[in-house]
Structure formats: structure tokens, C-alpha cells
Design an enzyme around this catalytic site. Sequence first.
Site, mmCIF file in Angstrom:
data_model
loop_
_atom_site.group_PDB
_atom_site.id
_atom_site.type_symbol
_atom_site.label_atom_id
_atom_site.label_comp_id
_atom_site.label_asym_id
_atom_site.label_seq_id
_atom_site.Cartn_x
_atom_site.Cartn_y
_atom_site.Cartn_z
ATOM 1 N N TYR A 1 28.547 29.014 -9.366
ATOM 2 C CA TYR A 1 28.832 29.128 -7.928
ATOM 3 C C TYR A 1 27.612 28.785 -7.088
ATOM 4 C CZ TYR A 1 31.067 31.286 -3.798
ATOM 5 O OH TYR A 1 31.639 31.532 -2.580
ATOM 6 N N SER B 1 30.050 31.413 -15.597
ATOM 7 C CA SER B 1 30.391 31.963 -14.293
ATOM 8 C C SER B 1 31.473 31.082 -13.642
ATOM 9 C CB SER B 1 29.138 32.101 -13.426
ATOM 10 O OG SER B 1 29.405 32.916 -12.304
ATOM 11 N N GLN B 2 31.220 30.500 -12.453
ATOM 12 C CA GLN B 2 32.215 29.607 -11.873
ATOM 13 C C GLN B 2 32.528 28.458 -12.842
ATOM 14 O OE1 GLN B 2 32.485 27.711 -7.594
ATOM 15 N NE2 GLN B 2 31.217 26.393 -8.870
ATOM 16 N N ASP C 1 27.843 43.547 -16.450
ATOM 17 C CA ASP C 1 27.972 42.485 -15.442
ATOM 18 C C ASP C 1 28.653 43.044 -14.200
ATOM 19 O OD1 ASP C 1 28.386 40.166 -13.991
ATOM 20 O OD2 ASP C 1 29.157 39.024 -15.695
ATOM 21 N N HIS D 1 25.150 39.611 -15.779
ATOM 22 C CA HIS D 1 25.784 38.307 -15.590
ATOM 23 C C HIS D 1 25.052 37.188 -16.328
ATOM 24 C CE1 HIS D 1 28.783 35.827 -13.815
ATOM 25 N NE2 HIS D 1 27.930 35.092 -13.133
#
Length: 323
Positions: free
Chosen positions: A85, A182-183, A268, A297
Amino acid sequence: MPLDRLREYRPDPAEPADFDQFWKDTLAGHDAVTAEFVPYDAKLSTVEVQDVTFTGWGGQPVKAWLLLPRQRTGPLPAVVQYIGYNGGRGVPYEWLTWSAAGYAHLVMDNRGQGGGGKTIAETPDVAPDGHGSSSPGFLTRGVEDPARHYYRRLITDAVRAVDAAKASPDVDPARVAVLGGSQGGGLALAAAGLRDDLAAMIADVPFLCHYRRASQITDTGPYAEIARFLKGHRFAADGVLDTLSYFDGVNFAARATCPGWFSVGLMDNVCPPSTVFAAYHRYAGDKQIEIFTYNGHEGGAEYDLPRKLTALHATLGVPGTGE
């Protein structure tokens, strides 16, 4: 949520009745992908770099890098990587691992992102409210209508990036995997759910999953964007969450059939573990998950690369060995 409950956590999916038709119509509304591969002088002795431009959402140009080992004897197995992201494709020196392992490596830019102070993006988001590189807020851009939502465009780019990789004469189109963290992990899940021609999928600590729970249990971005938006738009929650369900990795996972590897950090607070397990449990293909009990994360970070390389060697073959 303790690990024993996470292993059993299978929430009822928030899936629109027209989910499949929405994505069929979205992807059908595009011509065949065109891709241009231009040599880029990165001054690297062992890695060849190509500056890629391919047609993404609405035929709009999307940037990417293609990194290749200079010593190769034919088309290579490939990995298509999606970025986290607010990042972008940055510079090729940031992405040397997969080509060093012998793979063709396509790194897709994030349209309109790249304002996060790390990797920059060069692909503008020109529709419907055009802007260049910018900082967060992407989760609520166009959230009133699935047809106008930002992630409809970015996910379409992700699907078409696979076609761009397959269009390269240096890539074996039968051996292409998608991956990201993640993204990027959420986009890999989406691509795996929308394509039936992938060899493997790797989603590390994936974002874009189980929006309702995520927005209610963490005040850390990016999911906090949803909560901030709804704090003001008090009566819009059902409509907003309905829009987001069209872009939920939990729903894409149910349609993914290639082998999938996940990872999760039990500490996370960006992508809470329950949201990752919700997608993992619904994943339709063969799957494995690596659990990092004391990590947030960052998950396994580079320490988890041997596992991923082993997984891709098993599914794509070991580059350069003929196996």
C-alpha cells in the site's frame, strides 16, 4: 484471537450475489493487453532490466519493471509481483532477489500510489477523478459505488499484468506465479481468483481481506481509513461495506485453484490475523500457511524467502536446471 480459534475461524462470507458477473463484465470490457519492453541501462552485470508499459484498466498505460538473469537459454518461469500500500515500482535495484534466483520477474506499479516515502509510482490514476502519485485514502476513493471504486481499477491492472508477463518472449507462459505482501498479497489473491492459468500464488500478511472485521478491530491504517470515513458518514456503513465486498480477498480466495502459500504475523495490528485466516480457510486450491507468532506486519520478512523459493521451485521448476 488465540491460535486455536484462528485455525477454526471461518466467518460467513460477505459476498455479493453478482460478484462473479461484476468481475466478468469488468474484465470483458477490455481489449487484449499490449505490452512494450524497452531495454533499461541499469549498469548491472548479471541482471537485464526492461522498462515495461502495458495496457491496464481502460487501456490506460501501466508501468512495470521486468528483471531477467542475463545468462539464460530459453523462456523462463516468471513471478509477477504486486507492491504494498502506497508504494510503487521504484527503481530496479530494489527488486533483485527473484532474477538472482533465475526467474523472470515483473514488478507492477501501483496506479496513483507511491506517496508513502519509500518506493515511488509513475503510473497515474486517470479515471474517474484523475490524479498522479499521492498519499493514502485509496480505500474510500469511489466507495459509494463498486463500479467507481479505486480497487476495481488496480485489481484489473493486476490481472492484466499477468498477460503482460506472458507476452514477453523471455517468459514461459505456462509457468507464471503471482506474489506480494500486504496490499501486494491482496492483489495476488485477486489475480489468483480471477485467472485459471496461474501456477502458484504467494500472499504474505495479505491486506484487502475481511473488511468489516478489520475496520472494527484495528485503528491502524490502512483499514482505519474505513472507520474514519464512517465516523462521519454515520448511516453509510452498509453501503460502504457492500462496495468493499467486491474487492475482498476472502471472496477471491474461494475462486483460486492454483497452489497457494500464505503467511501471517500473530502480532500484526495492520492486517489482523483473523482477516488473513478468513481468506486462507476459504482458499480453494492446495494451500499452506506459515505462522509467525511474535511478529507483526513484517511477518517473516526476508527470513521467509527460503520457504517461498522452495515452493516456487516445486511448482515452476528450478530455473536453469531443466527440472
